[in-house]
Design an enzyme around this catalytic site. Sequence first.
Site, short mmCIF file in Angstrom:
data_model
loop_
_atom_site.label_atom_id
_atom_site.label_comp_id
_atom_site.label_asym_id
_atom_site.label_seq_id
_atom_site.Cartn_x
_atom_site.Cartn_y
_atom_site.Cartn_z
N ARG A 178 0.81 -1.16 -0.08
CA ARG A 178 -0.01 -0.20 -0.14
C ARG A 178 0.72 1.29 -0.05
O ARG A 178 0.56 2.25 -0.87
CB ARG A 178 -1.16 -0.09 1.23
CG ARG A 178 -2.19 -0.77 1.14
CD ARG A 178 -2.67 -1.49 2.29
NE ARG A 178 -1.85 -2.47 2.68
CZ ARG A 178 -2.17 -3.70 2.20
NH1 ARG A 178 -3.18 -4.13 1.67
NH2 ARG A 178 -1.49 -4.66 2.49
N THR A 179 1.63 1.41 0.80
CA THR A 179 2.64 2.48 1.15
C THR A 179 3.17 2.73 -0.21
O THR A 179 3.10 3.93 -0.87
CB THR A 179 3.51 2.48 2.15
OG1 THR A 179 2.98 2.22 3.35
CG2 THR A 179 4.29 4.10 2.49
N LYS B 199 26.36 -3.98 -2.05
CA LYS B 199 27.84 -3.88 -2.27
C LYS B 199 28.60 -3.49 -1.09
O LYS B 199 29.82 -3.31 -0.85
CB LYS B 199 28.46 -3.05 -3.52
CG LYS B 199 27.95 -3.48 -4.72
CD LYS B 199 28.32 -2.41 -5.64
CE LYS B 199 27.88 -2.53 -7.25
NZ LYS B 199 28.31 -1.61 -8.13
N ARG C 182 11.45 3.58 3.15
CA ARG C 182 11.28 2.66 4.18
C ARG C 182 12.41 1.78 4.38
O ARG C 182 12.98 1.35 3.37
CB ARG C 182 9.82 1.88 3.80
CG ARG C 182 9.85 0.68 4.72
CD ARG C 182 8.45 -0.05 4.48
NE ARG C 182 7.30 0.56 4.77
CZ ARG C 182 5.97 0.22 4.72
NH1 ARG C 182 5.83 -1.31 4.40
NH2 ARG C 182 4.98 0.83 5.01
N HIS D 114 5.50 5.89 11.31
CA HIS D 114 4.98 5.76 10.00
C HIS D 114 4.01 6.99 9.80
O HIS D 114 2.99 6.99 9.78
CB HIS D 114 4.16 4.24 9.84
CG HIS D 114 3.87 4.05 8.41
ND1 HIS D 114 3.78 4.86 7.46
CD2 HIS D 114 3.36 2.73 8.02
CE1 HIS D 114 3.55 4.10 6.32
NE2 HIS D 114 3.23 2.96 6.51
C1 NCD Z 1 1.91 -1.30 7.98
C2 NCD Z 1 3.30 -1.06 8.05
O1 NCD Z 1 4.36 -1.33 6.91
O2 NCD Z 1 3.95 -0.42 9.09
N1 NCD Z 1 1.43 -1.26 6.78
C3 NCD Z 1 0.95 -0.36 5.94
O3 NCD Z 1 2.08 0.61 5.75
N2 NCD Z 1 -0.03 0.03 5.55
C4 NCD Z 1 1.29 -2.00 9.03
C5 NCD Z 1 1.79 -3.62 9.13
O4 NCD Z 1 2.74 -3.81 8.34
O5 NCD Z 1 1.38 -4.24 9.91
#
Ligand code: NCD
Length: 353
Positions: free
Chosen positions: A82-83, A112, A133, A170
């Site tokens: 999703r993100t 590397k 991320r 997040h």
């Molecule tokens: C979450 C995350 O990555 O922290 N997912 C997301 O970004 N929608 C929640 C999760 O992984 O449980």
Amino acid sequence: MSEPAGELSISQHAFAYQPPPIDGDFFGKHIISVDQFQRRDLDILFQAATSIRKRIRTQDRGLTELCAGKVMASLFFEASTRTDMSFQAAMRRLGGDVIAVSNGVRFSSMYKGENLSDTIRATGCYADVIVLRHPEIGSSYEAGYYLDLLNQRIDNPTVAISGGDGIGEHPTQALLDMFTIFDQKKSLDGLTIALVGDLKHGRTVHSLAKLLAYYDADDVRLCLVAPQSLAMPADICKLVAEHGIHVQQTDDLREIIAQTDVIYWTRIQEERFADESAYSRIKDRFIMTPSLLAQAPADAILMHPLPRKHEMGTRADHDVLDADRRSIYFEQMENGMFVRMALLVKVLRGVYV
Ligand code: NCD
């Protein structure tokens, strides 16, 4: 995903780095933590997200001019559906372009042995915005610190947006979660909100709890529902209480579900457990099922950042829960794209939409 071969540790600079407060103006600012936000900033962002949603529905072609010529780099060192995709879709719908390492970050120079700060600065030379991320707490602070240094040296400054830093925060998920709560409930005043599940490792609930506090609404109750071993970090509980939110901690949702307006369900973060047996002991503690949801008020909403596993029961349970009009996690997911579009326009262009 295997670990990068490179130096994993975050530098001391990351821990000292303070991301700038938004203070009504998003332009050129890294989005690292919800600590940067106040009520006014959320109101600005949510107004923009609402406007963008309407413009998508009416197929307003002007949207593709908003980030035309801008480039977003997608740098994901942890799994994401999703993100990652909502950011990519957001940028494309705004007329911008998206770059990523061909064949994924596993083929980046981090494998590397390059360290994160060099990888970030390389990406910063090519993109206007980097969505990062990374599994380590502090990684997005590292990005902010080193991009600020880089930006003094190159023609084209770059902003970082955190897509999640390990078990830290997040921020953009919390923004879309808050937007969804407003969309459904119109106001936070008087709401009872339950965060349920892995509140220790869940970065979405860390950011959401703090953001609820920063909004400074009246008479909000926050119920933190988790076994003691997965409790919300004490510093976040303290911060929330200091902002006048009534905090209740319990490990039994049945105690409070009948009085709850917003139920925010989360996955037990299996990948964050050092010890597999500790995960096995805890994994079945909180399962949302149709019979449990039946105890919630008729106008409650059930949210989940997703992905979901067995914490929402069986596949058959999923189907029943999904059909319940209180389950709004699909709307929540779609809102993610609108909010991220609003955020990209605001940080890259600073304009009113
Ligand atoms: C979450 C995350 O990555 O922290 N997912 C997301 O970004 N929608 C929640 C999760 O992984 O449980």
